[in-house]
Motif scaffolding. Structure first.
Motif, PDB file in Angstrom:
ATOM      1  N   CYS A 196       0.805  -1.282  -0.056  1.00  0.00           N
ATOM      2  CA  CYS A 196       0.154  -0.077   0.115  1.00  0.00           C
ATOM      3  C   CYS A 196       0.862   1.162   0.060  1.00  0.00           C
ATOM      4  CB  CYS A 196      -0.975  -0.119   1.287  1.00  0.00           C
ATOM      5  SG  CYS A 196      -1.951  -1.794   1.434  1.00  0.00           S
ATOM      6  N   ARG A 197       0.719   2.147  -1.184  1.00  0.00           N
ATOM      7  CA  ARG A 197       1.525   3.272  -1.076  1.00  0.00           C
ATOM      8  C   ARG A 197       0.673   4.431  -0.314  1.00  0.00           C
ATOM      9  NH1 ARG A 197       4.639   6.360  -0.377  1.00  0.00           N
ATOM     10  NH2 ARG A 197       5.816   7.490  -1.529  1.00  0.00           N
ATOM     11  N   GLY A 198       0.846   4.226   0.841  1.00  0.00           N
ATOM     12  CA  GLY A 198      -0.298   5.184   1.658  1.00  0.00           C
ATOM     13  C   GLY A 198      -1.388   4.513   2.295  1.00  0.00           C
ATOM     14  N   THR A 199      -2.162   4.915   3.298  1.00  0.00           N
ATOM     15  CA  THR A 199      -3.246   4.447   3.999  1.00  0.00           C
ATOM     16  C   THR A 199      -4.551   5.043   3.780  1.00  0.00           C
ATOM     17  OG1 THR A 199      -2.456   5.179   6.170  1.00  0.00           O
ATOM     18  CG2 THR A 199      -1.796   3.057   5.568  1.00  0.00           C
ATOM     19  N   ALA A 200      -4.479   6.131   2.828  1.00  0.00           N
ATOM     20  CA  ALA A 200      -5.759   6.716   2.810  1.00  0.00           C
ATOM     21  C   ALA A 200      -6.884   5.980   1.710  1.00  0.00           C
ATOM     22  CB  ALA A 200      -5.492   8.242   2.025  1.00  0.00           C
ATOM     23  N   LEU A 201      -7.944   6.175   1.864  1.00  0.00           N
ATOM     24  CA  LEU A 201      -8.883   5.687   0.931  1.00  0.00           C
ATOM     25  C   LEU A 201      -8.826   6.115  -0.471  1.00  0.00           C
ATOM     26  CD1 LEU A 201     -11.743   3.920   1.244  1.00  0.00           C
ATOM     27  CD2 LEU A 201     -12.793   6.292   1.172  1.00  0.00           C
ATOM     28  N   GLY A 202      -8.515   5.259  -1.277  1.00  0.00           N
ATOM     29  CA  GLY A 202      -8.297   5.405  -2.736  1.00  0.00           C
ATOM     30  C   GLY A 202      -6.672   5.510  -3.324  1.00  0.00           C
ATOM     31  N   ALA A 203      -5.648   5.080  -2.050  1.00  0.00           N
ATOM     32  CA  ALA A 203      -4.485   5.178  -2.205  1.00  0.00           C
ATOM     33  C   ALA A 203      -4.136   4.080  -3.238  1.00  0.00           C
ATOM     34  CB  ALA A 203      -3.729   5.028  -0.884  1.00  0.00           C
ATOM     35  N   PRO A 204      -3.037   4.319  -3.919  1.00  0.00           N
ATOM     36  CA  PRO A 204      -2.538   3.094  -4.893  1.00  0.00           C
ATOM     37  C   PRO A 204      -1.979   2.067  -4.171  1.00  0.00           C
ATOM     38  CG  PRO A 204      -0.775   5.082  -4.989  1.00  0.00           C
ATOM     39  CD  PRO A 204      -2.058   5.379  -4.060  1.00  0.00           C
ATOM     40  N   SER A 205      -2.007   0.762  -4.548  1.00  0.00           N
ATOM     41  CA  SER A 205      -1.620  -0.374  -4.037  1.00  0.00           C
ATOM     42  C   SER A 205      -1.287  -1.389  -4.955  1.00  0.00           C
ATOM     43  CB  SER A 205      -2.504  -0.873  -3.158  1.00  0.00           C
ATOM     44  OG  SER A 205      -3.850  -1.325  -3.887  1.00  0.00           O
ATOM     45  N   ALA A 206       0.104  -2.180  -4.888  1.00  0.00           N
ATOM     46  CA  ALA A 206       0.462  -3.183  -5.695  1.00  0.00           C
ATOM     47  C   ALA A 206      -0.071  -4.407  -5.148  1.00  0.00           C
ATOM     48  CB  ALA A 206       1.894  -3.035  -5.935  1.00  0.00           C
ATOM     49  N   ASN A 207      -0.468  -5.330  -6.036  1.00  0.00           N
ATOM     50  CA  ASN A 207      -0.913  -6.657  -5.578  1.00  0.00           C
ATOM     51  C   ASN A 207      -0.444  -7.628  -6.272  1.00  0.00           C
ATOM     52  OD1 ASN A 207      -3.360  -5.954  -3.817  1.00  0.00           O
ATOM     53  ND2 ASN A 207      -3.576  -4.693  -5.776  1.00  0.00           N
ATOM     54  N   LEU A 208      -0.157  -8.906  -5.680  1.00  0.00           N
ATOM     55  CA  LEU A 208       0.790  -9.924  -6.462  1.00  0.00           C
ATOM     56  C   LEU A 208       0.116 -11.365  -5.784  1.00  0.00           C
ATOM     57  CD1 LEU A 208       3.190 -10.507  -8.432  1.00  0.00           C
ATOM     58  CD2 LEU A 208       4.506 -10.309  -6.673  1.00  0.00           C
ATOM     59  N   VAL A 209       0.178 -12.342  -6.653  1.00  0.00           N
ATOM     60  CA  VAL A 209      -0.077 -13.698  -6.362  1.00  0.00           C
ATOM     61  C   VAL A 209       1.062 -14.439  -6.673  1.00  0.00           C
ATOM     62  CG1 VAL A 209      -1.511 -15.926  -6.535  1.00  0.00           C
ATOM     63  CG2 VAL A 209      -2.411 -13.476  -6.364  1.00  0.00           C
ATOM     64  N   GLY A 210       2.148 -15.227  -5.946  1.00  0.00           N
ATOM     65  CA  GLY A 210       2.895 -15.838  -6.535  1.00  0.00           C
ATOM     66  C   GLY A 210       3.713 -16.612  -5.362  1.00  0.00           C
ATOM     67  N   LYS A 211       5.007 -16.827  -5.817  1.00  0.00           N
ATOM     68  CA  LYS A 211       5.774 -17.751  -4.667  1.00  0.00           C
ATOM     69  C   LYS A 211       6.676 -16.780  -4.138  1.00  0.00           C
ATOM     70  CE  LYS A 211       4.498 -21.884  -6.290  1.00  0.00           C
ATOM     71  NZ  LYS A 211       3.475 -21.529  -7.211  1.00  0.00           N
ATOM     72  N   GLN A 212       7.055 -17.040  -2.745  1.00  0.00           N
ATOM     73  CA  GLN A 212       7.978 -16.224  -2.039  1.00  0.00           C
ATOM     74  C   GLN A 212       9.418 -16.931  -2.262  1.00  0.00           C
ATOM     75  OE1 GLN A 212       7.502 -16.111   2.343  1.00  0.00           O
ATOM     76  NE2 GLN A 212       9.688 -16.157   2.440  1.00  0.00           N
ATOM     77  N   ILE A 213      10.554 -16.279  -2.875  1.00  0.00           N
ATOM     78  CA  ILE A 213      11.656 -16.770  -3.212  1.00  0.00           C
ATOM     79  C   ILE A 213      12.641 -16.403  -2.092  1.00  0.00           C
ATOM     80  CG2 ILE A 213      13.246 -16.928  -5.153  1.00  0.00           C
ATOM     81  CD1 ILE A 213      10.690 -18.009  -5.854  1.00  0.00           C
ATOM     82  N   GLY A 214      12.949 -17.348  -1.301  1.00  0.00           N
ATOM     83  CA  GLY A 214      14.237 -17.193  -0.698  1.00  0.00           C
ATOM     84  C   GLY A 214      13.757 -16.182   0.887  1.00  0.00           C
ATOM     85  N   TYR A 215      14.468 -16.517   1.510  1.00  0.00           N
ATOM     86  CA  TYR A 215      14.709 -15.715   2.845  1.00  0.00           C
ATOM     87  C   TYR A 215      16.145 -15.714   3.531  1.00  0.00           C
ATOM     88  CZ  TYR A 215      12.779 -14.385   7.673  1.00  0.00           C
ATOM     89  OH  TYR A 215      12.717 -13.501   8.795  1.00  0.00           O
ATOM     90  N   ASP A 216      17.010 -14.956   2.766  1.00  0.00           N
ATOM     91  CA  ASP A 216      18.305 -14.962   2.974  1.00  0.00           C
ATOM     92  C   ASP A 216      18.785 -14.047   4.034  1.00  0.00           C
ATOM     93  OD1 ASP A 216      18.406 -16.872   1.025  1.00  0.00           O
ATOM     94  OD2 ASP A 216      18.607 -15.519  -0.648  1.00  0.00           O
ATOM     95  N   GLY A 217      19.508 -14.334   4.842  1.00  0.00           N
ATOM     96  CA  GLY A 217      19.919 -13.300   6.151  1.00  0.00           C
ATOM     97  C   GLY A 217      21.364 -12.649   5.554  1.00  0.00           C
ATOM     98  N   THR A 218      21.450 -11.546   6.179  1.00  0.00           N
ATOM     99  CA  THR A 218      22.943 -10.948   6.053  1.00  0.00           C
ATOM    100  C   THR A 218      23.201 -10.264   7.392  1.00  0.00           C
ATOM    101  OG1 THR A 218      22.109  -9.954   3.851  1.00  0.00           O
ATOM    102  CG2 THR A 218      23.783  -8.856   4.755  1.00  0.00           C
ATOM    103  N   ARG A 219      24.138 -10.511   7.645  1.00  0.00           N
ATOM    104  CA  ARG A 219      24.669  -9.993   9.343  1.00  0.00           C
ATOM    105  C   ARG A 219      25.726  -8.951   9.042  1.00  0.00           C
ATOM    106  NH1 ARG A 219      22.850 -10.653  14.450  1.00  0.00           N
ATOM    107  NH2 ARG A 219      24.726 -10.578  15.796  1.00  0.00           N
ATOM    108  N   GLY A 220      25.262  -7.789   9.385  1.00  0.00           N
ATOM    109  CA  GLY A 220      26.390  -6.529   9.484  1.00  0.00           C
ATOM    110  C   GLY A 220      27.549  -6.518  10.264  1.00  0.00           C
ATOM    111  N   ASP A 221      28.184  -5.880   9.905  1.00  0.00           N
ATOM    112  CA  ASP A 221      29.631  -5.864  10.960  1.00  0.00           C
ATOM    113  C   ASP A 221      29.184  -5.373  12.376  1.00  0.00           C
ATOM    114  OD1 ASP A 221      31.145  -6.966   9.150  1.00  0.00           O
ATOM    115  OD2 ASP A 221      31.825  -5.049   8.295  1.00  0.00           O
ATOM    116  N   ASP A 222      28.088  -4.255  11.971  1.00  0.00           N
ATOM    117  CA  ASP A 222      27.691  -3.620  13.223  1.00  0.00           C
ATOM    118  C   ASP A 222      26.624  -4.479  14.159  1.00  0.00           C
ATOM    119  OD1 ASP A 222      25.631  -3.508  11.372  1.00  0.00           O
ATOM    120  OD2 ASP A 222      25.053  -1.258  11.729  1.00  0.00           O
TER     121      ASP A 222
END
Length: 358
Positions: A196-222
């Motif tokens: 949702c690009r904003g939460t106002a009535l009528g705001a634009p929103s992108a919708n997708l039906v598909g596969k979740q690809i990956g859940y790759d973790g990244t550990r920062g030096d901090d």
């Protein structure tokens, strides 16, 4: 005209993110027009008028930083000629690739980001655990069908694709919508996502039906720990619609929602709709889309045929679509009915302006 992709700029500021939004603008004319010799000159003239406007007013009336004419940030202004067959009729096509640089599109301040953007995954609101939204885009792949007897490219639409990329914080907390709990499952079946690009009535929103690809973790030096997640479409491309709820709506009894004005007149190409249920108490709730040509004045509100979701009894998501040739009126709203004391949900609707086939 459609959006091909959105990409953040590395040259953004510390408090906000600027982005390049790439549009495809297609002009087409039947090859059966008369006189035939006038076809290409008229098409080139129309393209010239548009490109003159893009270059002459490259801030688009102050709405953008600039049209990226020479591709300083990647994609340049570009025009490709070709052909396509639509409804059995051969069309001469000119496609303009229009990259637009938009300043301060997203705010990096955490609280503002949560208020303005709302990624949803299978009925779970993940906005509190999203660090950044990456690429959102898709559309039909252009297939080259240029014969050796042609003087310009001839293309047809190929496989549709769609993508939605996000980076999440590591949140293993006990809440049902903690990002790690939702995303680490890595489901093998299709999932439904919404941005949702904003939460106002009528705001634009992108919708997708598909596969979740990956859940790759990244550990920062901090010591930071984030995960990269991508959704790839299956069966449908990314569908940009408008919210018929002001972000997440809460109904405690049957309710007629506030309408959204989709613009002048009706369309004759049907609609698609997405429902996400975030919380529910009761037996079931039925959510449906209603329409009117004058916002319920002389034309009373009526159910959109094919615009009723299956009765919901728990957290989850659904996609529905109407007949492809169905008339859809100017004003749309969401109504609920059923036996329940609490239903928290969001609805996005795509009213098609042109013929769409899946």
């Amino acid at each position: 005209m459609w959006v091909d992709g959105i990409r953040p700029l590395r040259a953004s500021g510390l408090a906000s993110v600027s982005a390049v939004v790439v549009f495809n603008v297609m002009l087409y004319q039947s090859t059966q027009m008369q006189p035939l010799d006038a076809l290409d000159p008229e098409m080139v003239h129309a393209v010239d008028d548009l490109c003159t406007a893009y270059c002459g007013d490259f801030t688009l009336g102050g709405l953008a930083r600039q049209v990226d004419i020479f591709g300083a940030h990647g994609q340049a202004l570009d025009v490709r000629a070709g052909y396509l067959v639509q409804d059995g009729t051969r069309q001469r096509v000119m496609t303009i690739t229009l990259p637009v640089v938009v300043n301060d599109l997203w705010t990096e301040a955490h609280e503002a980001k949560r208020a303005r953007r709302q990624p949803v995954h299978r009925g779970y609101d993940l906005s509190g655990d999203i660090q950044a939204v990456g690429n959102i885009g898709g559309g039909p792949a252009p297939l080259d069908f240029t014969g050796i007897n042609k003087s310009a490219h001839e293309r047809k639409g190929g496989r549709r694709d769609g993508r939605l990329q996000v980076t999440t914080f590591f949140n293993p907390g006990p809440a049902a919508d903690a990002a790690h709990k939702v995303l680490s499952v890595l489901p093998r079946t299709d999932v439904t996502a919404m941005y949702c690009r904003g939460t106002a009535l009528g705001a634009p929103s992108a919708n997708l039906v598909g596969k979740q690809i990956g859940y790759d973790g990244t550990r920062g030096d901090d010591g930071s720990f984030t995960f990269g997640v991508e959704m790839q479409s299956n069966s449908y491309t990314v569908e940009w619609g408008r919210l018929l709820t002001a972000g997440k709506r809460t109904d405690t009894t049957a309710t007629n929602g506030t309408s959204v004005d989709f613009g002048t007149g009706s369309t004759a190409f049907g609609l698609q709709a997405y429902l996400h249920v975030f919380a529910f108490t009761g037996t079931s709730v039925t959510v449906k889309v209603q329409q009117s040509s004058d916002n319920g004045g002389a034309d009373a509100w009526a159910d959109v045929i094919g615009g009723t979701f299956a009765a919901a009894t728990a957290v989850g998501a659904q996609r529905i679509q109407t007949a492809r040739n169905q008339t859809v009126e100017r004003y749309l709203r969401v109504v609920t009915s059923g036996t329940f004391t609490n239903a928290v949900f969001a609805v996005s609707v795509i009213r098609n302006d042109v013929a769409v086939t899946y």
